[in-house]
Enzyme design. Structure first.
Site, PDB file in Angstrom:
ATOM      1  N   LYS A 103     -33.805  29.401 -37.475  1.00 56.73           N
ATOM      2  CA  LYS A 103     -34.702  30.444 -36.979  1.00 56.73           C
ATOM      3  C   LYS A 103     -36.132  29.917 -37.038  1.00 56.73           C
ATOM      4  CE  LYS A 103     -37.058  33.732 -38.768  1.00 56.73           C
ATOM      5  NZ  LYS A 103     -38.244  33.566 -37.921  1.00 56.73           N
TER       6      LYS A 103
ATOM      7  N   GLY B 194     -42.107  28.382 -46.103  1.00 58.23           N
ATOM      8  CA  GLY B 194     -43.083  29.381 -45.670  1.00 58.23           C
ATOM      9  C   GLY B 194     -43.877  29.877 -46.856  1.00 58.23           C
ATOM     10  N   SER B 195     -44.346  31.105 -46.745  1.00 61.83           N
ATOM     11  CA  SER B 195     -45.240  31.627 -47.771  1.00 61.83           C
ATOM     12  C   SER B 195     -44.468  32.015 -49.031  1.00 61.83           C
ATOM     13  CB  SER B 195     -45.977  32.846 -47.220  1.00 61.83           C
ATOM     14  OG  SER B 195     -45.035  33.847 -46.907  1.00 61.83           O
ATOM     15  N   THR B 196     -45.166  32.045 -50.139  1.00 62.24           N
ATOM     16  CA  THR B 196     -44.532  32.410 -51.409  1.00 62.24           C
ATOM     17  C   THR B 196     -44.040  33.859 -51.363  1.00 62.24           C
ATOM     18  OG1 THR B 196     -45.740  30.735 -52.627  1.00 62.24           O
ATOM     19  CG2 THR B 196     -44.954  32.598 -53.912  1.00 62.24           C
TER      20      THR B 196
ATOM     21  N   ALA C 135     -42.872  35.655 -48.728  1.00 65.54           N
ATOM     22  CA  ALA C 135     -41.602  35.734 -47.987  1.00 65.54           C
ATOM     23  C   ALA C 135     -40.503  35.016 -48.775  1.00 65.54           C
ATOM     24  CB  ALA C 135     -41.760  35.132 -46.596  1.00 65.54           C
ATOM     25  N   GLY C 136     -40.865  33.922 -49.437  1.00 64.04           N
ATOM     26  CA  GLY C 136     -39.888  33.163 -50.229  1.00 64.04           C
ATOM     27  C   GLY C 136     -39.313  33.989 -51.365  1.00 64.04           C
TER      28      GLY C 136
ATOM     29  N   GLU D  27     -39.368  26.146 -50.049  1.00 60.87           N
ATOM     30  CA  GLU D  27     -40.581  25.295 -50.012  1.00 60.87           C
ATOM     31  C   GLU D  27     -41.739  26.233 -49.712  1.00 60.87           C
ATOM     32  OE1 GLU D  27     -41.195  22.083 -50.380  1.00 60.87           O
ATOM     33  OE2 GLU D  27     -39.134  21.420 -50.684  1.00 60.87           O
TER      34      GLU D  27
ATOM     35  N   CYS E  46     -49.337  22.677 -46.293  1.00 58.02           N
ATOM     36  CA  CYS E  46     -49.043  23.157 -47.651  1.00 58.02           C
ATOM     37  C   CYS E  46     -49.563  22.231 -48.737  1.00 58.02           C
ATOM     38  CB  CYS E  46     -47.548  23.364 -47.803  1.00 58.02           C
ATOM     39  SG  CYS E  46     -46.618  21.883 -47.418  1.00 58.02           S
TER      40      CYS E  46
ATOM     41  N   GLU F 152     -53.787  30.706 -52.138  1.00 60.86           N
ATOM     42  CA  GLU F 152     -53.701  29.750 -51.031  1.00 60.86           C
ATOM     43  C   GLU F 152     -54.413  30.359 -49.821  1.00 60.86           C
ATOM     44  OE1 GLU F 152     -49.987  29.248 -48.865  1.00 60.86           O
ATOM     45  OE2 GLU F 152     -50.202  27.086 -49.108  1.00 60.86           O
TER      46      GLU F 152
END
Ligand code: NAD
Length: 490
Positions: free
Chosen positions: A189, A241-243, A245-246, A263, A297, A395
């Site tokens: 995706k 992706g972002s922390t 969403a992770g 990641e 990143c 970030e």
């Protein structure tokens, strides 16, 4: 300013890449009327509209990946046979290197010099994992109390790969090359802002003879992505992706005990020691503090300088950043393009405001550079930043660097470690032994001495909230494998 969009989607992309998804080895139409608009970061015009996936498209893709895993040839082939297909995918990418660079620049505004250079590295990921066929032991034998056991490393299954917009093909290839070599199958995706790269990659995979169903590609937004990660037919999710969403994706995977690697974000520190060679340090930090407008990143966004050399380093840094040429990413003389999206620009400007508000000293940049179109933000330097300020902790994902001072080595390490993140880092010292001793004390997944390196053979990934698991190296392969122990009698 006269900037123009230079990608000609009709002339440069095949019709199927512009209008379809790739599922089960076929190009197929979307099941809903969902559309994704690709907005140019330089003109703010829509350069292309493509179909966006819905939950039903995801389900069809999952079905294909599941079948290819359960009954298809790919997981059952010898690693050396899979390696041949990987090498051919790498070759097909190399042939399209210029197109991949152009598509990358058009979608997110990274300079053409940057995208050309980084696109040239992508076949290396496929070649590296193919090279493991010569020596990676998928099996080993261990003596047991009553006989012996054969430990077999099997592919983990049908995997979902969820990708961000900043470096879409590299980030996909790091996962895919490892997972393909392992024998897994995939639903990819891509991010809704950058759907094109993965679809062109599907053309490469077809050309390379990858069996149907092994690679399925459905660009989509969060809702369809959420359906994908919740699908019980998916054995593993690998996310970049972002922390935030992770965290959500990790929680969903935990609830159904699906394997998951993440990641995530970073706030990496560059530690400049008292004896550092300034040219080496700045030669590394200037391009890597704000490569691609800081939307990488592993950006070195916290620059730690010794009190005794603060003024000298700050002056040299401001002067070096002064040479960055902000402008049209299609112009080869430009060294920094716009931010990728309007919302990114607004987010970065709000952090700049925050930095001013909390008392950091803005010494360079801070504005939009006088452009009347495009999502530009100037390279920005804050001095007198203290470790607990928001701009030193969060970030920003933009061209904003914080300078922090320290008085001794212990303090430098403590400041570097004062972060929820731990992704990258650099240390600069003429004494490599001293730099190594500092590097060993920083809680981070990657740290380079007197430069910044990333290599397909070496694991990349984060400590703390920068992630779970690794990409690259044997470690990046093993997140796509499940060890199985088969016991034999004496
Ligand atoms: P994002 O987290 O907003 O989105 C990433 C992807 O996740 C997109 O495809 C998005 O559609 C999808 N997604 C979001 N929520 C989801 C959900 N609930 N279910 C399923 N899919 C979902 O990140 P972004 O803004 O695209 O990327 C920027 C971030 O990525 C930065 O934080 C950056 O540090 C990080 N990043 C990390 C690495 C690394 O290797 N550690 C590399 C590049 C970028």
């Amino acid at each position: 300013m006269g900037m123009k969009d230079q990608l000609n989607p009709q002339g440069e992309l095949s019709e199927r890449v512009r209008t379809q998804f790739y599922i089960d080895g076929r190009w197929c139409d979307a099941r809903s009327a969902e559309r994704l608009e690709l907005v140019s970061p330089i003109t703010e015009n829509v350069i292309l509209t493509v179909p966006g996936g819905c939950a039903e498209d995801m389900s069809a893709a999952v079905d294909a990946a599941r079948r290819a895993f359960d009954t298809g040839p790919w997981p059952r082939m010898a690693p050396s046979e899979r390696a041949q297909v990987l090498r051919r995918i790498g070759q097909a990418i190399a042939v399209r290197q210029e197109l991949f660079a152009r598509v990358w620049t058009a979608q997110v505004g990274a300079t053409i010099g940057f995208t050309t250079m980084f696109s040239s590295l992508i076949p290396g990921y496929y070649d590296y994992y193919a090279s493991l066929a010569d020596h990676y032991a998928f099996e080993d034998v261990r003596k047991t109390a009553q006989g012996h056991a054969r430990v077999v490393r099997e592919p983990v299954g049908a995997c979902a790969l969820i990708l961000p917009w900043n470096a879409p093909l590299i980030l996909l290839s790091q996962k895919l090359a490892a997972g393909l070599f392992a024998g897994c199958t995939f639903v990819v995706k891509p991010s809704p802002e950058t759907p094109l790269d993965a679809l062109i990659l599907a053309e490469c995979a077809e050309e390379a003879g990858l069996p149907p169903g092994v690679l399925n590609i459905v660009p989509a937004g969060r809702e369809a992505g959420d359906a994908l990660i919740r699908d019980p037919r998916i054995d593993k999710v690998s996310f970049t992706g972002s922390t935030d969403a992770g965290r959500h994706i990790g929680a969903v995977c935990a609830s159904r005990i699906a394997r998951c690697s993440l990641e995530l974000g970073g706030k990496s520190a560059a530690i400049i020691c008292e004896d550092a060679d300034l040219q080496t340090a700045l030669g590394t930090i200037v391009p890597f503090a704000m490569p691609f407008s800081g939307q990488i990143c592993f950006s070195q966004t916290r620059v730690l300088v010794p009190q005794s050399r603060h003024d000298e380093i700050l002056d040299a840094y401001v002067e070096a950043v002064g040479h960055i040429r902000l402008g049209d990413p299609w112009d080869t003389a430009t060294t920094m393009g716009p931010l990728s999206m309007g919302r990114q620009r607004d987010r970065v400007l709000s952090y700049i405001e925050k930095g001013r508000g909390e008392g950091a000293r803005l010494v360079k940049g801070g504005g939009t550079g006088g452009f009347n179109q495009g999502y530009f933000v100037e390279p920005t330097i804050f001095d007198r930043v203290t470790p607990d300020m928001v701009i030193a902790q969060e970030e920003i994902f933009g061209p904003v660097v914080s300078i922090l001072t320290y008085s001794n080595e212990e303090e430098a390490v403590a400041i570097a470690n004062n972060s929820q993140f731990g992704l990258s880092g650099t240390v600069f010292s003429k004494d490599v032994g001293r730099a190594e001793s500092i590097a060993r004390r920083v809680r981070t997944g990657n740290i380079s001495i007197n430069g910044l390196q990333i290599d397909p053979s070496v694991p990349f990934g984060g400590f703390k909230q920068s992630g779970i698991g690794r990409e690259g190296g044997v470690e990046g392969l093993e997140v796509f494998l499940e060890p199985k122990a088969i016991y034999f009698p004496a």
